[in-house]
Design a protein around this motif. Structure first.
Motif, PDB file in Angstrom:
ATOM      1  N   PRO A 495       0.947  -1.204   0.020  1.00  0.00           N
ATOM      2  CA  PRO A 495      -0.029   0.081   0.132  1.00  0.00           C
ATOM      3  C   PRO A 495       0.745   1.185   0.097  1.00  0.00           C
ATOM      4  N   LEU A 496       0.250   2.465  -0.644  1.00  0.00           N
ATOM      5  CA  LEU A 496       0.935   3.679  -0.665  1.00  0.00           C
ATOM      6  C   LEU A 496       0.489   4.330   0.467  1.00  0.00           C
ATOM      7  N   VAL A 497       1.517   4.673   1.454  1.00  0.00           N
ATOM      8  CA  VAL A 497       1.124   5.163   2.795  1.00  0.00           C
ATOM      9  C   VAL A 497       1.928   6.622   2.768  1.00  0.00           C
ATOM     10  N   CYS A 498       1.083   7.761   2.868  1.00  0.00           N
ATOM     11  CA  CYS A 498       1.678   9.093   2.852  1.00  0.00           C
ATOM     12  C   CYS A 498       1.297   9.816   4.074  1.00  0.00           C
ATOM     13  N   THR A 499       2.256  11.073   4.101  1.00  0.00           N
ATOM     14  CA  THR A 499       1.596  11.930   5.033  1.00  0.00           C
ATOM     15  C   THR A 499       1.109  13.310   4.249  1.00  0.00           C
ATOM     16  N   VAL A 500       0.141  13.598   4.628  1.00  0.00           N
ATOM     17  CA  VAL A 500      -0.914  14.765   3.612  1.00  0.00           C
ATOM     18  C   VAL A 500      -0.924  15.854   4.481  1.00  0.00           C
ATOM     19  N   SER A 501      -0.666  17.078   3.920  1.00  0.00           N
ATOM     20  CA  SER A 501      -0.910  18.444   4.444  1.00  0.00           C
ATOM     21  C   SER A 501      -1.463  19.241   3.390  1.00  0.00           C
ATOM     22  N   PRO A 502      -2.400  20.151   3.537  1.00  0.00           N
ATOM     23  CA  PRO A 502      -2.967  21.234   3.057  1.00  0.00           C
ATOM     24  C   PRO A 502      -2.086  22.105   2.284  1.00  0.00           C
ATOM     25  N   ARG A 503      -2.184  22.134   1.002  1.00  0.00           N
ATOM     26  CA  ARG A 503      -1.303  22.857   0.009  1.00  0.00           C
ATOM     27  C   ARG A 503      -1.899  24.380  -0.270  1.00  0.00           C
ATOM     28  N   LEU A 504      -3.117  24.485   0.067  1.00  0.00           N
ATOM     29  CA  LEU A 504      -3.955  25.943  -0.264  1.00  0.00           C
ATOM     30  C   LEU A 504      -4.464  26.084   1.202  1.00  0.00           C
ATOM     31  N   HIS A 505      -4.056  27.652   1.347  1.00  0.00           N
ATOM     32  CA  HIS A 505      -4.545  28.079   2.739  1.00  0.00           C
ATOM     33  C   HIS A 505      -5.282  29.321   2.354  1.00  0.00           C
ATOM     34  N   PRO A 506      -6.717  29.456   2.911  1.00  0.00           N
ATOM     35  CA  PRO A 506      -7.500  28.569   3.353  1.00  0.00           C
ATOM     36  C   PRO A 506      -7.989  27.533   1.985  1.00  0.00           C
ATOM     37  N   MET A 507      -8.446  26.535   2.059  1.00  0.00           N
ATOM     38  CA  MET A 507      -8.888  25.590   1.097  1.00  0.00           C
ATOM     39  C   MET A 507     -10.200  26.101   0.468  1.00  0.00           C
ATOM     40  N   PRO A 508     -10.171  26.217  -0.971  1.00  0.00           N
ATOM     41  CA  PRO A 508     -11.284  26.915  -1.653  1.00  0.00           C
ATOM     42  C   PRO A 508     -12.554  26.237  -1.230  1.00  0.00           C
ATOM     43  N   PRO A 509     -13.862  26.800  -1.433  1.00  0.00           N
ATOM     44  CA  PRO A 509     -15.157  26.060  -1.171  1.00  0.00           C
ATOM     45  C   PRO A 509     -15.636  25.275  -2.291  1.00  0.00           C
ATOM     46  N   LEU A 510     -16.343  24.425  -1.994  1.00  0.00           N
ATOM     47  CA  LEU A 510     -16.520  23.470  -2.949  1.00  0.00           C
ATOM     48  C   LEU A 510     -17.764  24.189  -3.734  1.00  0.00           C
TER      49      LEU A 510
END
Length: 512
Positions: A495-510
Motif C-alpha cells: 500500500p501507498l502510505v503518505c503524510t498529507v498536508s493542505p497545500r492551499l490556505h484556506p481551502m477553496p469552497p466547493l
C-alpha cells in the motif's frame, strides 16, 4: 489390482530410476506435441515440461515473465499452458496484427473458470462471446450507459494527516463516483453494502487474475487443487446476495415512481424522468419489444463488470501516478505550477479545466504507459491465422503484452523505464485510445474498453484535485516502493502510505 504388480511398480520408482523415467516422459511428451503441430510454422518456444507445458515459466507475474521470455526468444512466442496452446505478442507490430490486421480472427475472449462462475455462467459483457449479445451491449454502453454522463464534482478528502492509506481513500472516492453514476447512491454511506462491494471488487480482481490449473490441465478440471473454486463460490454468493438487495429495492422504487408519475400526469402533465445506469438496465429488462431483453443475471453480471472496471482500475492508476510524482518531485512541482497558472488558488480544479492542462494529460499518459491497469490484453483465436509470419491455431489463447510494449526501447528510447511525461508534450503526441499500437492501455479495435473516456476523466480529475490541494510525502521520507503485485489488474504490491498536508490556505469552497 494385483498387489504384486503394485509392489513391482513401486520398486521401479527408486532414486536411480526416477530421473530416467522423467526423461522418457519428457521425450514422449515433446514428440507427441511435435506430431500434433507438424505442418505448422509456430513462433519460437521455450523448453516445456510434461503436463505443465510452460505454466512454470509464468510465475510470479505473467506479464513480466512474458517480457523476459520475449527478450530471449523474440517478440512473438508460442507457449503451451497445460493443454492450451497460447501465443504471446510482445511488440507493437505483433499487437497491430492481432488487434487490427487480423482482428476478426481474434474477437473472442477465453472465459476462465473464475470469470464463468462470477458472471453467472458468462452473462456479463466484458467476457461474453463475440456475437449478437456482445454487439447489443457494446452499442448500449457507447450510446446510453456510459455516454455523455458528466461526473459530479470531485470533493477532495482529508488533510493534515500522517500515515494516510492512499489506496483506501482512492477506492472510496472512485467507488463513490461510480456508485452515484450507476445506482444514484453514495458508495461512502454507512450501509453494509459499501464494505461488501469493496471487498468483492478486490477479491474479484485477485481471483480472475490468478492462473487456475482447472483452466489449463484437464486432469484438474473437476479437482479444485488450488482451493480457488471454494473462494470463487464464496465471493459469488456474497455478491449475489448484495445485488438481490439492491435490485429488489430499486424494483420497489420504480413501481412507486411509476404510480406517482401516473398521478402527476393526471394532474399537471408528466415530467421527464432522470435515470441512472441501473434504471436503464431495468428498462432493457422490462421492455418486451427490445432487440435484446436483459435477464436479471445479465444486470447483476454487468454491475460486477462496471464496479470492478470503474473502481479497482481507476484507483490503481491514480495511485501509480501519485507514486511516480512523489518519486519525481521536479515533475510534481511542474504539474502544480500548471494547475496554479490555469486554475489558480481561489477555486478547485474542475473537469472542464482538463483540456487546458496538457501537462496533467501527459502525466496520465506516462502513468498508463508504465503501469497499464490491464497489463495483458487476452483474446482467443476463432480460426487458424498468421501473425508476423507464424501460424496461430484455432482456439489458441493470445496474450498481447501491453506492459512490455510500453517498455519497448525501439519506441520509447534508450531509457524506457524513466518516468518522463514530456514524451507526450509534442503536438503529434500519441493517444491512448487504441490508435497507436505502442501504447494500448485500453486495448484496441472493437473490443477496446468502452469506458476509456470516462476512466480518463475520472483519473485526471481526481489526480488534479489531489495535487492541487495537498502536499504528499511518503512516511519515513524514503522513495516510494514501485514493486507490482499479482492480479488481473496491476496493483501495487504494498500500500501507498503518505503524510498529507493542505497545500492551499484556506481551502477553496466547493462550488455546487
Amino acid at each position: 489390482m494385483d498387489p504384486q504388480i503394485i509392489k513391482a511398480a513401486g520398486n521401479l520408482l527408486t532414486p536411480t530410476t526416477l530421473p530416467l523415467l522423467l526423461l522418457i516422459l519428457t521425450i514422449l511428451y515433446a514428440l507427441r506435441r511435435r506430431r500434433r503441430s507438424s505442418g505448422l510454422r509456430l513462433p519460437p518456444s521455450p523448453f516445456a515440461l510434461p503436463i505443465l507445458g510452460h505454466l512454470h515459466l509464468l510465475a510470479p507475474l505473467p506479464h513480466q515473465a512474458l517480457h523476459r521470455l520475449a527478450q530471449k526468444h523474440g517478440p512473438i512466442l508460442f507457449l503451451r499452458l497445460g493443454s492450451v496452446p497460447c501465443v504471446a505478442a510482445c511488440s507493437p507490430d505483433a499487437a497491430r496484427e492481432v488487434l487490427k490486421t487480423h482482428e476478426p480472427a481474434f474477437l473472442d475472449r477465453p472465459k476462465p473458470a473464475a470469470v464463468h462462475r462470477l458472471t453467472y455462467g458468462g452473462q456479463d459483457f466484458s467476457f461474453s462471446a463475440y456475437g449478437p449479445y456482445w454487439r447489443f451491449m457494446k452499442r448500449a454502453c457507447v450510446r446510453e450507459l456510459l455516454a455523455g454522463r458528466t461526473l459530479d464534482r470531485l470533493r477532495p478528502a482529508g488533510g493534515g494527516e500522517a500515515g494516510v492509506d492512499v489506496d483506501a481513500k482512492l477506492m472510496g472516492l472512485t467507488g463513490d463516483i461510480v456508485s452515484r453514476m450507476v445506482m444514484g447512491k453514495r458508495w461512502t454511506g454507512d450501509d453494509n453494502d459499501t464494505e461488501e462491494m469493496r471487498s468483492v471488487v478486490a477479491e474479484t480482481a485477485e481471483l480472475t487474475g490468478t492462473f487456475n490449473l482447472q483452466d489449463y490441465i484437464g486432469l484438474f478440471r473437476y479437482w479444485d487443487v488450488q482451493g480457488l473454486g471454494k473462494r470463487i463460490d464464496v465471493v459469488h454468493r456474497r455478491f449475489d446476495a448484495m445485488m438481490e438487495r439492491v435490485l429488489t429495492a430499486r424494483d420497489a422504487q420504480r413501481r412507486l415512481r411509476r404510480q406517482q408519475q401516473r398521478q402527476a400526469a393526471a394532474a399537471d402533465g408528466e415530467e421527464e424522468e432522470e435515470k441512472d445506469v441501473l434504471d436503464m438496465l431495468f428498462d432493457m429488462h422490462e421492455d418486451e419489444s427490445a432487440e435484446m431483453r436483459l435477464t436479471r443475471d445479465n444486470i447483476k453480471a454487468f454491475m460486477l463488470d462496471i464496479f470492478a472496471a470503474g473502481t479497482d482500475t481507476t484507483t490503481i492508476t491514480v495511485e501509480w501516478a501519485l507514486s511516480e510524482l512523489i518519486n519525481n518531485p521536479f515533475i510534481l512541482h511542474k504539474l502544480q505550477s500548471e494547475l496554479d497558472t490555469v486554475v489558480g488558488n481561489t477555486r478547485l480544479v474542475d473537469e472542464s479545466d482538463i483540456p487546458n492542462l496538457p501537462y496533467l494529460q501527459a502525466v496520465t499518459k506516462e502513468t498508463l504507459r508504465l503501469h497499464p491497469t490491464g497489463p495483458l490484453v487476452v483474446r482467443r483465436s476463432l480460426e487458424p491465422t498468421t501473425v508476423c509470419g507464424y501460424d496461430v491455431p484455432a482456439g489458441a489463447t493470445v496474450f498481447v503484452n501491453v506492459w512490455a510494449i510500453g517498455r519497448d526501447p525501439a519506441w520509447w528510447g534508450p531509457d524506457p523505464l524513466a518516468f518522463r511525461p514530456d514524451r507526450f508534450m509534442a503536438e503529434d503526441a500519441t493517444d491512448v485510445r487504441g490508435q497507436h499500437f505502442h501504447l494500448l492501455p485500453f486495448g484496441s479495435g472493437r473490443r477496446i474498453c468502452p469506458g476509456a473516456s470516462l476512466a480518463l476523466l475520472v483519473v485526471q480529475a481526481a489526480l488534479a484535485a489531489m495535487v492541487q490541494c495537498f502536499e504528499w510525502r511518503p512516511v519515513g521520507g524514503a522513495p516510494v516502493d514501485m514493486e507490482e503485485g499479482p492480479g488481473l489488474t496491476l496493483p501495487r504490491k504494498r500500500p501507498l502510505v503518505c503524510t498529507v498536508s493542505p497545500r492551499l490556505h484556506p481551502m477553496p469552497p466547493l462550488e455546487r
